[in-house]
Design a protein around this motif. Sequence first.
Motif, short mmCIF file in Angstrom:
data_model
loop_
_atom_site.label_atom_id
_atom_site.label_comp_id
_atom_site.label_asym_id
_atom_site.label_seq_id
_atom_site.Cartn_x
_atom_site.Cartn_y
_atom_site.Cartn_z
N GLN A 69 1.09 -0.98 0.55
CA GLN A 69 0.36 -0.27 0.04
C GLN A 69 0.71 1.22 0.13
O GLN A 69 0.40 2.53 -0.91
CB GLN A 69 -0.77 0.36 1.46
CG GLN A 69 -1.49 -1.13 0.85
CD GLN A 69 -2.90 -1.14 2.32
OE1 GLN A 69 -2.68 -0.33 3.79
NE2 GLN A 69 -2.97 -1.99 2.54
N ARG A 70 1.74 0.76 0.38
CA ARG A 70 3.13 2.67 0.63
C ARG A 70 3.65 2.74 0.26
O ARG A 70 5.22 3.29 -0.34
CB ARG A 70 3.19 2.50 2.56
CG ARG A 70 2.32 2.24 3.14
CD ARG A 70 3.48 2.01 4.64
NE ARG A 70 1.34 2.60 5.92
CZ ARG A 70 1.19 2.14 5.96
NH1 ARG A 70 0.50 0.88 5.42
NH2 ARG A 70 0.18 2.55 7.23
N GLY A 71 4.10 1.55 -1.48
CA GLY A 71 4.69 1.65 -2.37
C GLY A 71 6.56 1.49 -2.11
O GLY A 71 7.45 1.41 -2.47
N GLN A 72 6.63 0.70 -0.85
CA GLN A 72 7.58 -0.19 -0.30
C GLN A 72 8.10 -1.17 -0.61
O GLN A 72 8.13 -2.35 -0.11
CB GLN A 72 7.25 -0.17 1.63
CG GLN A 72 7.29 1.27 1.92
CD GLN A 72 7.05 1.28 3.47
OE1 GLN A 72 7.56 0.20 4.26
NE2 GLN A 72 6.94 2.10 3.60
N ASP A 73 8.54 -1.34 -1.69
CA ASP A 73 8.43 -2.22 -3.23
C ASP A 73 9.98 -3.13 -2.35
O ASP A 73 10.42 -4.54 -2.61
CB ASP A 73 8.91 -2.24 -4.34
CG ASP A 73 7.40 -1.60 -5.07
OD1 ASP A 73 6.35 -1.39 -5.02
OD2 ASP A 73 8.07 -0.48 -5.78
N ALA A 74 11.02 -2.80 -1.74
CA ALA A 74 11.59 -3.23 -1.82
C ALA A 74 12.33 -3.72 0.05
O ALA A 74 12.30 -5.67 0.30
CB ALA A 74 13.10 -2.95 -1.41
N VAL A 75 11.21 -3.53 0.48
CA VAL A 75 10.33 -4.25 1.57
C VAL A 75 9.46 -5.11 1.59
O VAL A 75 9.36 -6.08 2.75
CB VAL A 75 10.17 -3.51 3.20
CG1 VAL A 75 9.53 -4.02 4.28
CG2 VAL A 75 11.15 -2.04 3.36
N ALA A 76 8.81 -5.04 0.83
CA ALA A 76 7.91 -5.82 0.39
C ALA A 76 8.15 -7.03 0.10
O ALA A 76 7.95 -8.21 0.17
CB ALA A 76 6.23 -5.31 -0.45
N ALA A 77 9.13 -6.92 -0.75
CA ALA A 77 10.01 -8.08 -1.31
C ALA A 77 10.65 -9.14 -0.37
O ALA A 77 10.90 -10.52 -0.49
CB ALA A 77 10.67 -7.75 -2.75
N LEU A 78 11.09 -8.67 0.32
CA LEU A 78 11.71 -9.01 1.94
C LEU A 78 10.61 -9.92 2.22
O LEU A 78 11.40 -11.26 2.77
CB LEU A 78 12.19 -7.85 2.19
CG LEU A 78 13.89 -7.36 1.93
CD1 LEU A 78 14.40 -5.94 3.13
CD2 LEU A 78 15.41 -8.64 2.63
N ILE A 79 9.64 -8.98 2.81
CA ILE A 79 8.72 -10.15 3.96
C ILE A 79 8.84 -10.38 2.86
O ILE A 79 7.83 -12.50 3.31
CB ILE A 79 8.10 -8.38 3.67
CG1 ILE A 79 8.24 -7.70 4.78
CG2 ILE A 79 6.73 -9.57 4.46
CD1 ILE A 79 7.16 -6.47 5.14
N ALA A 80 7.43 -10.66 1.29
CA ALA A 80 7.56 -12.09 0.92
C ALA A 80 8.15 -13.15 0.38
O ALA A 80 7.39 -13.90 0.59
CB ALA A 80 7.01 -11.90 -0.14
N ALA A 81 9.52 -12.42 0.62
CA ALA A 81 10.19 -13.79 0.45
C ALA A 81 10.57 -14.76 1.77
O ALA A 81 10.57 -16.02 1.38
CB ALA A 81 11.84 -13.00 0.22
N ALA A 82 10.62 -14.05 2.92
CA ALA A 82 10.29 -14.68 4.34
C ALA A 82 8.57 -15.46 4.44
O ALA A 82 8.48 -16.07 5.31
CB ALA A 82 10.77 -13.49 5.10
N GLY A 83 7.56 -15.24 3.66
CA GLY A 83 6.88 -15.85 3.43
C GLY A 83 5.49 -15.15 3.62
O GLY A 83 4.37 -15.70 4.14
N GLY A 84 5.28 -14.12 3.45
CA GLY A 84 4.51 -12.94 3.86
C GLY A 84 3.78 -13.20 3.07
O GLY A 84 3.66 -13.37 1.90
#
Length: 217
Positions: free
Chosen positions: A201-216
């Motif tokens: 939602q906040r356009g934090q693409d790099a952080v989103a990618a980290l969270i997704a890679a951790a199973g988010g």
Amino acid sequence: MRPAAAWLALALTLTTGMQAMAGDDLHALVAAGDLPGIERAIGSGAALDTRDGQGRTPLLLAVAENRSAIAKALLAAGADLNAQAVNSDTPWLLAGASGRSEIIAAMLPLKPDLTLRNRYGGNALIPACERAHVETVRLLLTSGIDVNHVNDLGWTCLLEIVILGNGGPRHQSVAKLVLAAGADPNLADRDGVTPLAHARQRGQDAVAALIAAAGGR
């Protein structure tokens, strides 16, 4: 009261009074950054954990003023790193929130009380993550601190990284650290919004990618 007992009582009263005065002086010495004065006061038996009007000990003031050498001298002398002020700050909690890595490193061997909470119901890790104090977060994670603690706002350290962070390199670094330490990538806020959803939602693409890679999700 026998004369000898009366003299002993008087001596104890005077000693206690002198220690209290020395403790009060410690606050002024900390504010002035006077390390030699602090060392003399400690050597003279100053009361280390006296409180000012806000309930702050000299050690808490040293943390607030970022007086690392003074804080370490007080810790070595036995100052209480868990003494809680009126606003719920302790030296440990404030050091984490303020990114005082050198002071945190000195506190770690003293086994801080990890159950104490700040005025938002958080531990030392949550505000350290929010403010992206990378080295402080790295040190805090060696203490056994709860990486999934939820504060009174309903937020974990990972949620605060996203909700109150900017998604930049430092926030990415602390996100990596807490995820590697076991932060739950799917622990949602009170509305059921996950860290990944907040990041997107906040356009934090790099952080989103980290969270997704951790199973988010």
